[in-house]
Structures are given as structure tokens and as C-alpha cells.
Design a protein around this motif. Structure first.
Motif, short mmCIF file in Angstrom:
data_model
loop_
_atom_site.label_atom_id
_atom_site.label_comp_id
_atom_site.label_asym_id
_atom_site.label_seq_id
_atom_site.Cartn_x
_atom_site.Cartn_y
_atom_site.Cartn_z
N LEU A 73 0.62 -1.76 0.25
CA LEU A 73 0.28 0.13 -0.07
C LEU A 73 0.88 1.14 -0.20
CD1 LEU A 73 -2.66 -0.84 2.62
CD2 LEU A 73 -3.13 -1.31 0.20
N LEU A 74 2.24 0.96 0.21
CA LEU A 74 2.50 2.11 0.05
C LEU A 74 3.38 2.67 -1.28
CD1 LEU A 74 4.20 1.67 3.63
CD2 LEU A 74 2.67 3.00 3.34
N LEU A 75 3.51 1.61 -2.09
CA LEU A 75 3.73 1.95 -3.23
C LEU A 75 3.54 2.68 -3.85
CD1 LEU A 75 5.16 -1.76 -3.98
CD2 LEU A 75 6.87 -0.24 -3.23
N ASP A 76 4.02 3.61 -4.54
CA ASP A 76 4.01 4.78 -5.16
C ASP A 76 3.07 3.89 -6.92
OD1 ASP A 76 4.35 6.30 -3.99
OD2 ASP A 76 6.20 7.69 -4.88
N THR A 77 1.85 4.18 -7.55
CA THR A 77 1.46 3.65 -8.74
C THR A 77 1.89 4.80 -9.51
OG1 THR A 77 -0.40 5.42 -8.13
CG2 THR A 77 -0.77 2.75 -7.47
N ALA A 78 1.80 3.95 -11.14
CA ALA A 78 1.69 4.82 -11.82
C ALA A 78 1.05 6.14 -12.09
CB ALA A 78 1.72 4.36 -13.36
N LYS A 79 0.08 6.89 -11.27
CA LYS A 79 -0.36 7.50 -11.83
C LYS A 79 -0.33 8.09 -10.09
CE LYS A 79 -5.58 8.80 -11.56
NZ LYS A 79 -6.90 8.51 -11.04
N VAL A 80 0.23 7.89 -9.59
CA VAL A 80 1.18 9.05 -8.04
C VAL A 80 2.31 9.33 -9.00
CG1 VAL A 80 1.77 9.00 -5.96
CG2 VAL A 80 -0.64 7.82 -5.82
N ARG A 81 2.81 8.35 -9.29
CA ARG A 81 4.14 9.09 -10.29
C ARG A 81 3.67 10.09 -11.01
NH1 ARG A 81 9.37 6.57 -8.40
NH2 ARG A 81 9.79 6.94 -10.08
N LYS A 82 3.38 10.29 -12.11
CA LYS A 82 2.74 10.74 -12.70
C LYS A 82 2.51 12.10 -12.45
CE LYS A 82 -0.09 11.51 -17.13
NZ LYS A 82 -0.87 11.27 -18.25
N ARG A 83 1.42 12.15 -10.89
CA ARG A 83 1.46 13.23 -10.57
C ARG A 83 2.00 14.03 -9.83
NH1 ARG A 83 -4.87 13.34 -9.57
NH2 ARG A 83 -5.77 12.75 -11.28
N ARG A 84 2.78 13.24 -9.02
CA ARG A 84 3.95 13.88 -8.42
C ARG A 84 5.21 14.45 -9.24
NH1 ARG A 84 6.12 12.51 -3.81
NH2 ARG A 84 5.00 10.18 -3.64
N LYS A 85 4.99 14.36 -10.20
CA LYS A 85 6.17 15.07 -11.45
C LYS A 85 5.37 15.92 -11.83
CE LYS A 85 8.36 13.84 -16.19
NZ LYS A 85 8.55 12.74 -17.16
N ALA A 86 4.06 15.92 -12.46
CA ALA A 86 3.55 17.18 -12.44
C ALA A 86 4.01 18.12 -11.92
CB ALA A 86 2.61 16.57 -13.10
N ALA A 87 3.66 17.81 -10.46
CA ALA A 87 3.61 18.59 -9.70
C ALA A 87 5.18 19.30 -9.74
CB ALA A 87 2.79 18.11 -7.60
N GLN A 88 5.85 18.71 -9.21
CA GLN A 88 7.13 18.91 -9.15
C GLN A 88 8.16 20.02 -10.66
OE1 GLN A 88 9.91 15.72 -8.88
NE2 GLN A 88 9.43 15.65 -7.22
N GLU A 89 7.47 19.45 -11.65
CA GLU A 89 7.56 20.51 -12.99
C GLU A 89 6.86 21.51 -12.78
OE1 GLU A 89 6.72 20.28 -17.77
OE2 GLU A 89 6.43 19.64 -16.40
N ALA A 90 5.18 21.69 -11.71
CA ALA A 90 4.78 23.92 -11.61
C ALA A 90 5.45 24.15 -11.24
CB ALA A 90 3.16 22.75 -11.10
N ALA A 91 5.90 23.78 -9.66
CA ALA A 91 6.45 23.93 -8.43
C ALA A 91 7.73 24.35 -9.24
CB ALA A 91 7.28 23.62 -7.77
N ARG A 92 8.69 23.89 -10.00
CA ARG A 92 9.75 24.20 -11.18
C ARG A 92 9.50 25.97 -11.21
NH1 ARG A 92 14.13 19.17 -12.64
NH2 ARG A 92 14.30 18.68 -10.71
N LEU A 93 8.19 25.63 -12.51
CA LEU A 93 7.52 27.06 -13.57
C LEU A 93 7.34 27.66 -12.52
CD1 LEU A 93 5.85 24.88 -16.18
CD2 LEU A 93 7.91 26.11 -16.49
N HIS A 94 6.98 27.32 -10.96
CA HIS A 94 6.20 28.78 -10.67
C HIS A 94 7.65 29.62 -10.54
CE1 HIS A 94 4.26 31.14 -7.38
NE2 HIS A 94 4.88 30.57 -6.08
N ALA A 95 8.62 28.57 -9.47
CA ALA A 95 9.66 29.06 -9.17
C ALA A 95 10.87 30.46 -10.42
CB ALA A 95 11.10 28.05 -8.53
N LEU A 96 10.40 29.36 -11.56
CA LEU A 96 10.86 30.25 -12.63
C LEU A 96 10.45 31.49 -12.77
CD1 LEU A 96 13.20 30.18 -14.85
CD2 LEU A 96 12.00 28.81 -16.40
#
Length: 311
Positions: A73-96
């Protein structure tokens, strides 16, 4: 002595032959009955049914033990990893987007776009009024006569003079040096006033033989747009020149510091657990999460901090 049967008489078996045939039949019947009755398990053996049931029981015990483990239950599914990647990308774009250089580049790009659109609009507006000025300047001259041809040149040289002033003010405004000299402002007003008057004069109520409001508005539309562009452009450029490209709004640094402080506390506690033997540096993030009672992200941060600096 062998007995040769008469072919004209029926065959009759002897008593010995009858007894032998009955014995053979009894033997065959016993074999059939033995084959029909299932064999009993030998001492210490198991039937197929017993082995199957024993395997099901063993499988059930294994499944019961595995169901108590929450690791899957603690493993990241493909959907969770996709959302996490999108969130990190959005954070970098906001910082930029908050970077002063990026904000300055965006402002310069938008300013250039607005100046280009304003000058194109001004050029089209002056071109629109060319026909009205030509009609005024020709003053009823025959078509293709010298006066009629030269009347087409009145509006272009007025427009070129106006564009020289407006272009200079626009360029200097984009360089942070707004040009607001009163003489230049008067020249702009003079050129625009002449263009507006020459377009409107033949269609005014007391001048036109057959007054039409729509015709008057149509002919003064170009000069009015030109006046609006010339008036608005310096104001817009001055606002761009005074822009502050530093990040605006509430800074997010304190929240990041608070998160860093929390991770530092958890890391210190994890070091204590490692020193007492309750935890290992090589443990996974899930073990850190259980031992520290924190979230998975914080557990990963503690794990990475310990592995990068185990001392």
C-alpha cells in the motif's frame, strides 16, 4: 483314448470342462469387483484429495501472514508518480516565473508585442484617412489631373512626420527614457488635428450639401483611432519602464524553512534510534516512516539526509 464326436449329434461338455469354465468366470468377476472398489491409502500415505486440501490450508496460512503487511500500500502507483512529476514541474515553473530575469524577459516580450500592435494600428488608421484627406485636398479637381494626383500625397507626408515622432517616443520609452517634450507633443497634436479636420470638413452639417452622420463618423474614424494610439502608447510604455521585476506577494521561504526544521528534528531522532540499534541507516523509507511516525515524503528526506551524511 480320445473321443471323436459325431458331427450329426449335439456337443455336450464333460463335467471337468464345466468346472473349468465356471472357475474362469469366477476369477474374471473378482478382478472386475477389485477394480471397481477404490484402493485404500497405505499406512503413512495420502490420497490426492488429502494433498489438495493440505495445499489449500498452507496457501491460506501464507495469505493470512501477507495480508498483515502494508508494504504494497505504500508503493507509488504509476498515477501517483505521474501526479508527483507534474507537481514538481509546476513548482519549478512557478519558481522560474518568480525569477527577476524571467520576469524582465516576459515584460520586454509583452512590451514589444504591444508596441508593434500599436504602430500597426496607427499605420492602418492613417492609411484609412488618406482617402478623406485626398478628397479635401483635391477640392473637386478632375481625376488624374495634377491637383488630383498631388492630393494623394498630403496624408502620406503628414503620416510619415507623425510616425517619426511616435516611433521615437515609443523606442525611447522601451529603453526606459520616455520622451515627453512639449514641442513633440504639440507636433503630434498638430498633425492629428490637421488629419482629423481635413477628413471631417467636407461632411460637417453646415458644409455638406446632404449631411449624413454615418458618413461623418466613417471618415473621422481613422484620425480618432490615431489620436487614441498616440495618447495611450506613452502611458503604457511609462508603466512598463517603472515595473519592478522582483518577486511580489507573500514569500514562501518561511514555509520551506519550517519544513527543513521538521526534517532536521526527525533526522536527529533517527540518529538516536540508529545509535540504540532500533533502526539502521540502510533501512527503507517505510521503516523510517514507522519508526518516526511521519509522512512518506519526510521519511524519504530523512533517509536521504542520513545516507548523504551518516556521521
Amino acid at each position: 483314448m480320445s473321443h471323436i464326436a459325431n458331427p450329426d449329434q449335439p456337443f455336450e461338455p464333460s463335467p471337468e470342462e464345466m468346472a473349468s469354465a465356471l472357475a474362469d468366470l469366477e476369477h474374471l468377476a473378482n478382478q472386475h469387483i477389485a477394480a471397481a472398489v477404490p484402493s485404500q491409502p497405505v499406512a503413512g500415505g495420502e490420497t490426492k484429495r488429502v494433498r489438495k486440501l493440505r495445499a489449500e490450508v498452507a496457501e491460506a496460512h501464507l495469505l493470512t501472514d501477507l495480508q498483515d503487511d502494508d508494504a504494497p500500500l505504500l508503493l507509488d502507483t504509476a498515477k501517483v508518480r505521474k501526479r508527483r512529476k507534474a507537481a514538481q514541474e509546476a513548482a519549478r515553473l512557478h519558481a522560474l516565473a518568480q525569477d527577476p530575469d524571467m520576469r524582465a524577459w516576459q515584460a520586454a516580450r509583452m512590451r514589444r508585442l504591444l508596441v508593434t500592435a500599436a504602430l500597426v494600428s496607427l499605420t492602418l488608421a492613417l492609411a484609412w484617412s488618406t482617402a478623406g484627406v485626398q478628397h479635401f485636398a483635391a477640392d473637386g479637381a478632375p481625376p488624374w489631373s495634377p491637383a488630383w494626383v498631388f492630393a494623394w500625397l498630403v496624408e502620406p507626408f503628414l503620416s510619415l512626420a507623425l510616425l517619426v515622432v511616435v516611433g521615437a517616443r515609443a523606442y525611447l520609452g522601451t529603453r526606459g527614457q520616455p520622451l515627453n517634450d512639449r514641442k513633440l507633443v504639440r507636433n503630434e497634436g498638430l498633425f492629428l488635428g490637421l488629419t482629423l479636420a481635413m477628413n471631417a470638413w467636407p461632411y460637417l452639417p453646415l458644409v455638406a450639401a446632404d449631411f449624413s452622420l454615418s458618413r461623418l463618423v466613417l471618415h473621422i474614424l481613422g484620425p480618432i483611432v490615431a489620436v487614441a494610439v498616440v495618447t495611450a502608447l506613452p502611458i503604457i510604455l511609462a508603466a512598463f519602464a517603472s515595473l519592478d521585476h522582483r518577486p511580489s506577494g507573500t514569500p514562501t521561504t518561511p514555509s520551506y524553512r519550517a519544513n527543513a526544521a521538521t526534517v532536521d528534528k526527525l533526522t536527529a531522532h533517527a540518529r538516536h534510534l540508529i545509535g540504540t540499534g532500533q533502526l539502521s541507516v540502510d533501512s527503507g523509507a517505510d521503516k523510517f516512516r514507522r519508526a518516526l511516525g511521519c509522512g512518506m515524503d519526510a521519511a524519504r528526506a530523512v533517509r536521504d539526509a542520513l545516507r548523504s551524511n551518516p556521521a
